[in-house]
Write a protein that holds these residues in place. Structure first.
Motif, PDB file in Angstrom:
ATOM      1  N   ARG A 168      21.127   3.371  -3.791  1.00  8.06           N
ATOM      2  CA  ARG A 168      20.655   4.197  -2.678  1.00  8.06           C
ATOM      3  C   ARG A 168      20.157   3.358  -1.506  1.00  8.06           C
ATOM      4  NH1 ARG A 168      15.177   5.321  -1.991  1.00  8.06           N
ATOM      5  NH2 ARG A 168      13.748   4.371  -3.512  1.00  8.06           N
ATOM      6  N   HIS A 169      19.619   2.170  -1.782  1.00  8.55           N
ATOM      7  CA  HIS A 169      19.140   1.330  -0.683  1.00  8.55           C
ATOM      8  C   HIS A 169      20.311   0.802   0.154  1.00  8.55           C
ATOM      9  CE1 HIS A 169      15.126   1.534  -2.256  1.00  8.55           C
ATOM     10  NE2 HIS A 169      15.495   1.007  -3.417  1.00  8.55           N
ATOM     11  N   PHE A 170      21.405   0.457  -0.518  1.00  7.30           N
ATOM     12  CA  PHE A 170      22.578  -0.007   0.228  1.00  7.30           C
ATOM     13  C   PHE A 170      23.215   1.134   1.009  1.00  7.30           C
ATOM     14  CE2 PHE A 170      22.076  -3.325  -2.921  1.00  7.30           C
ATOM     15  CZ  PHE A 170      22.418  -4.472  -2.221  1.00  7.30           C
ATOM     16  N   SER A 171      23.308   2.289   0.398  1.00 10.06           N
ATOM     17  CA  SER A 171      23.895   3.433   1.102  1.00 10.06           C
ATOM     18  C   SER A 171      23.015   3.859   2.272  1.00 10.06           C
ATOM     19  CB  SER A 171      24.096   4.604   0.139  1.00 10.06           C
ATOM     20  OG  SER A 171      22.860   5.034  -0.411  1.00 10.06           O
ATOM     21  N   ALA A 172      21.698   3.685   2.148  1.00  9.43           N
ATOM     22  CA  ALA A 172      20.796   4.077   3.231  1.00  9.43           C
ATOM     23  C   ALA A 172      20.999   3.216   4.469  1.00  9.43           C
ATOM     24  CB  ALA A 172      19.344   3.980   2.765  1.00  9.43           C
ATOM     25  N   LEU A 173      21.478   1.987   4.264  1.00 13.15           N
ATOM     26  CA  LEU A 173      21.698   1.108   5.410  1.00 13.15           C
ATOM     27  C   LEU A 173      22.755   1.658   6.355  1.00 13.15           C
ATOM     28  CD1 LEU A 173      21.659  -2.413   3.704  1.00 13.15           C
ATOM     29  CD2 LEU A 173      19.777  -1.234   4.824  1.00 13.15           C
ATOM     30  N   GLN A 225      15.516  -3.366  17.605  1.00 14.36           N
ATOM     31  CA  GLN A 225      15.389  -4.097  16.347  1.00 14.36           C
ATOM     32  C   GLN A 225      16.619  -4.946  16.108  1.00 14.36           C
ATOM     33  OE1 GLN A 225      13.049  -2.773  12.733  1.00 14.36           O
ATOM     34  NE2 GLN A 225      13.995  -0.840  13.318  1.00 14.36           N
ATOM     35  N   THR A 226      16.398  -6.094  15.492  1.00 19.11           N
ATOM     36  CA  THR A 226      17.488  -6.922  14.993  1.00 19.11           C
ATOM     37  C   THR A 226      17.434  -6.889  13.470  1.00 19.11           C
ATOM     38  OG1 THR A 226      16.115  -8.913  14.960  1.00 19.11           O
ATOM     39  CG2 THR A 226      17.296  -8.422  17.011  1.00 19.11           C
ATOM     40  N   VAL A 227      18.409  -7.520  12.844  1.00 22.41           N
ATOM     41  CA  VAL A 227      18.434  -7.558  11.383  1.00 22.41           C
ATOM     42  C   VAL A 227      17.160  -8.198  10.839  1.00 22.41           C
ATOM     43  CG1 VAL A 227      19.539  -8.704   9.425  1.00 22.41           C
ATOM     44  CG2 VAL A 227      20.938  -7.492  11.098  1.00 22.41           C
ATOM     45  N   ALA A 228      16.752  -9.323  11.444  1.00 17.06           N
ATOM     46  CA  ALA A 228      15.558 -10.018  10.963  1.00 17.06           C
ATOM     47  C   ALA A 228      14.320  -9.143  11.101  1.00 17.06           C
ATOM     48  CB  ALA A 228      15.376 -11.328  11.733  1.00 17.06           C
ATOM     49  N   LEU A 229      14.182  -8.475  12.241  1.00 12.51           N
ATOM     50  CA  LEU A 229      13.038  -7.591  12.441  1.00 12.51           C
ATOM     51  C   LEU A 229      13.069  -6.405  11.487  1.00 12.51           C
ATOM     52  CD1 LEU A 229      12.665  -7.466  16.332  1.00 12.51           C
ATOM     53  CD2 LEU A 229      11.200  -8.628  14.687  1.00 12.51           C
ATOM     54  N   SER A 265      23.485   4.852   6.713  1.00 10.29           N
ATOM     55  CA  SER A 265      23.213   6.236   7.082  1.00 10.29           C
ATOM     56  C   SER A 265      23.140   6.357   8.594  1.00 10.29           C
ATOM     57  CB  SER A 265      21.893   6.707   6.458  1.00 10.29           C
ATOM     58  OG  SER A 265      21.517   7.959   6.969  1.00 10.29           O
ATOM     59  N   ALA A 266      23.733   7.387   9.115  1.00  9.69           N
ATOM     60  CA  ALA A 266      23.739   7.592  10.572  1.00  9.69           C
ATOM     61  C   ALA A 266      22.336   7.811  11.100  1.00  9.69           C
ATOM     62  CB  ALA A 266      24.635   8.771  10.936  1.00  9.69           C
ATOM     63  N   GLN A 267      21.435   8.315  10.230  1.00 11.73           N
ATOM     64  CA  GLN A 267      20.076   8.589  10.685  1.00 11.73           C
ATOM     65  C   GLN A 267      19.170   7.364  10.580  1.00 11.73           C
ATOM     66  OE1 GLN A 267      21.641  10.574   8.351  1.00 11.73           O
ATOM     67  NE2 GLN A 267      22.255  12.128   9.854  1.00 11.73           N
ATOM     68  N   GLY A 268      19.618   6.304   9.923  1.00 15.56           N
ATOM     69  CA  GLY A 268      18.760   5.148   9.700  1.00 15.56           C
ATOM     70  C   GLY A 268      18.783   4.186  10.871  1.00 15.56           C
ATOM     71  N   GLU A 269      17.820   3.242  10.844  1.00 20.30           N
ATOM     72  CA  GLU A 269      17.715   2.226  11.890  1.00 20.30           C
ATOM     73  C   GLU A 269      18.530   0.986  11.562  1.00 20.30           C
ATOM     74  OE1 GLU A 269      13.584   1.425  12.063  1.00 20.30           O
ATOM     75  OE2 GLU A 269      13.100   3.228  13.207  1.00 20.30           O
ATOM     76  N   ALA A 270      18.983   0.870  10.303  1.00 24.50           N
ATOM     77  CA  ALA A 270      19.642  -0.349   9.866  1.00 24.50           C
ATOM     78  C   ALA A 270      20.933  -0.593  10.633  1.00 24.50           C
ATOM     79  CB  ALA A 270      19.916  -0.294   8.368  1.00 24.50           C
ATOM     80  N   LEU A 271      21.736   0.464  10.818  1.00 27.83           N
ATOM     81  CA  LEU A 271      23.018   0.300  11.498  1.00 27.83           C
ATOM     82  C   LEU A 271      22.806  -0.141  12.939  1.00 27.83           C
ATOM     83  CD1 LEU A 271      25.994   0.559  10.868  1.00 27.83           C
ATOM     84  CD2 LEU A 271      25.939   2.902  11.752  1.00 27.83           C
TER      85      LEU A 271
END
Length: 549
Positions: free
Chosen positions: A332-337, A504-508, A339-345
């Motif tokens: 679920r943590h990988f799939s959350a990355l 945000q960047t990946v590191a942040l 997610s269109a609603q998440g900040e990870a993308l």
């Protein structure tokens, strides 16, 4: 473009990227009221800095960690490097690739991975019942984590030196009755001393410049290093610009002195009488092959397998409190990355865009600087070369402070501050030495007659560069740009200092996930980022190998 205009354009770019931030650090340290537009009160901040009760502990702690990491890195680096360079090691290329991984792993991610593995009720305690919490959160623990990330610098310096100069002289000594130890001490070791001393100083510089490990482990270890102290002066209210500039200047002076000494030692060579290196296949290890493989395997287990397993496992566990149970595994943590609603993308796309732009810009500027410097040995060209390589001696936190002092000013009609452009500038400044070094090394292997022949046959200077020089150095240039891309995509300290609000960047993203307690999402992002970095590194090595053959 005339050559004088090209020199002026290159010099202007280097002044804006490198010299101006360092100049403003010096000015802010001397004139503490500079941020208010006043030049009065020169050196008035110096008594307050010297009376700061935290200054001496920060300095002694930083130097202690730097010296400790350098000496601790010397042990595995010299031992494994000597074995790699002297003997025929089974699977040598694979061991080299594995030992690149600690160097490519972002130090703050390695520190967080070790925290999850060794802290109270961490993975190691769950599996073995042994608690290493007291070791990890101490000065010794910080040195251990940093050593496992930095020692490959010494390993590759020693092993490549031995592989390039061969062991013919040592073999001759053995034939004339010298013991293996005496031949190593009197012949092999002197041949490696310049590279060994240079890499040892480089390890010291990298240790005192590091921010991620001290920030992750220092609080619980009750140890604040200079890099963290500088960030705190900028991040905690009230903001202390003179104090941050003064600490940055002091740290830069130590790092620059070590770097200059390292460059000088690295340029010294010990050669055989004919001055020509020879290929060396290594000595058959015989009965010692198993101990050698065991030693390499143990090192890789500690430096690579344990932290990467901790990182990946943290991204796969549904909850950390659920422990190491099959039922607690989840994607679920990988799939959350994604997610269109998440900040990870968004963070991932921002980092990719900035890293790509930094790779292109540093590649272009690095190519121009290297080609221009290779054409002569005048004082002006030496200044260009020195400015281009100076960021290698400047800690990332110092570059961040310098850019804040330069661009956060009211007199600029247009400023990149508080935009993503300031991050791009910081990445270019920090990583410019990579293309300059790679292309300079490639140019030294080319004959000047190639470009001259093109000019004789009617090609202009730019046509000769475009159709003759560039294709020949392209593999090294592309490899350097890939390294810039890989490092910029996970740069932390300048991102913490300079990222505009709402970006945000990946590191942040990873750092803030840990601050918010979302360890699984942070480690899932770290795992994917490391996989991408290793892929790029493999491509870079392949291009370099193609160039050398």
């Amino acid at each position: 473009m005339p050559r004088s205009w090209l020199n002026l354009a290159i010099l202007l770019a280097l002044l804006l990227l490198v010299a101006l931030p360092l100049l403003f650090i010096v000015l802010q340290a001397i004139f503490p009221l500079l941020s208010e537009g006043r030049w009065s009160g020169a050196f008035s901040a110096l008594p307050r800095l010297l009376n700061d009760s935290e200054l001496v502990p920060m300095w002694t702690g930083t130097l202690k960690i730097g010296v400790g990491v350098a000496l601790c890195s010397l042990i595995p680096g010299l031992l494994l490097g000597s074995l790699r360079g002297l003997f025929r090691l089974p699977g040598a290329a694979l061991w080299d690739l594995l030992l690149v991984v600690p160097f490519l792993t972002p130090p703050y991610i390695a520190a967080l991975s070790w925290t999850l593995a060794l802290q109270r009720n961490g993975y190691v305690q769950q599996l073995t019942g042994i608690n290493f919490d007291g070791l990890l959160f101490s000065a010794s623990g910080m040195m251990l984590v940093m050593t496992l990330n930095i020692f490959p610098v010494i390993y590759f310096a020693v092993s490549r030196t031995l592989l390039s100069n061969g062991q013919r002289l040592a073999s001759v000594a053995r034939v004339h009755g010298a013991s293996p130890w005496r031949a190593w001490w009197h012949i092999t070791l002197p041949l490696t001393l310049p590279a060994l001393a240079g890499s040892l100083l480089l390890a010291f510089t990298m240790a005192i410049d590091e921010y991620g490990v001290p920030a992750a482990l220092g609080t619980r270890a009750h140890l604040t290093l200079m890099t963290v102290g500088i960030e705190q002066k900028l991040g905690d209210w009230p903001i202390d610009l003179p104090g941050a500039a003064s600490l940055s200047l002091l740290l830069s002076m130590v790092a620059l002195a070590a770097w200059l000494l390292q460059r000088r030692l690295s340029q010294q060579e010990v050669t055989t009488q004919n001055g020509k290196p020879s290929a060396y296949e290594g000595i058959q290890a015989g009965i010692w092959v198993c101990p050698m493989l065991l030693l390499f395997g143990l090192t890789v287990f500690l430096a690579v397998v344990l932290p990467l397993s901790s990182m990946t496992l943290s991204g796969l566990l549904n909850t950390l409190s659920g422990g190491l149970e099959w039922s607690n595994l989840s994607l679920r943590h990988f799939s959350a990355l994604f997610s269109a609603q998440g900040e990870a993308l968004s963070a991932f796309s921002t980092s990719i865009g900035l890293a790509l732009a930094a790779a292109l810009l540093t590649g272009l500027l690095g190519f121009l600087v290297a080609t221009r410097v290779s054409e002569g040995k005048s004082r002006g060209l030496a200044w260009l070369d020195g400015l281009a390589l100076l960021p290698a001696a400047m800690p990332g936190v110092v570059i961040g402070v310098g850019l804040i002092l330069v661009w956060n000013r009211g007199f600029w009609p247009v400023t990149p501050y508080n935009t993503l452009v300031i991050l791009l500038i910081s990445y270019c400044c920090l990583l410019l030495p990579w293309p300059v070094r790679y292309v300079s090394g490639a140019l030294r292997q080319l004959s000047p007659a190639l470009e001259s022949a093109a000019r004789v046959h009617g090609a202009s200077r730019w046509q000769a560069l475009r159709w003759v020089v560039l294709p020949l150095v392209a593999p090294a240039l592309i490899a350097a740009m890939m390294m810039v891309f890989a490092i910029a995509s996970r740069e932390l300290v300048t991102s913490l200092l300079l990222a505009p609000a709402g970006s945000q960047t990946v590191a942040l993203f990873i750092w803030r996930q840990f601050e918010q307690g979302s360890v699984g999402d942070g480690m899932a992002m770290a795992t994917l980022t490391l996989v991408a970095t290793l892929t790029l590194m493999a491509l870079a090595q392949r291009l370099l190998h193609r160039q050398q053959h």
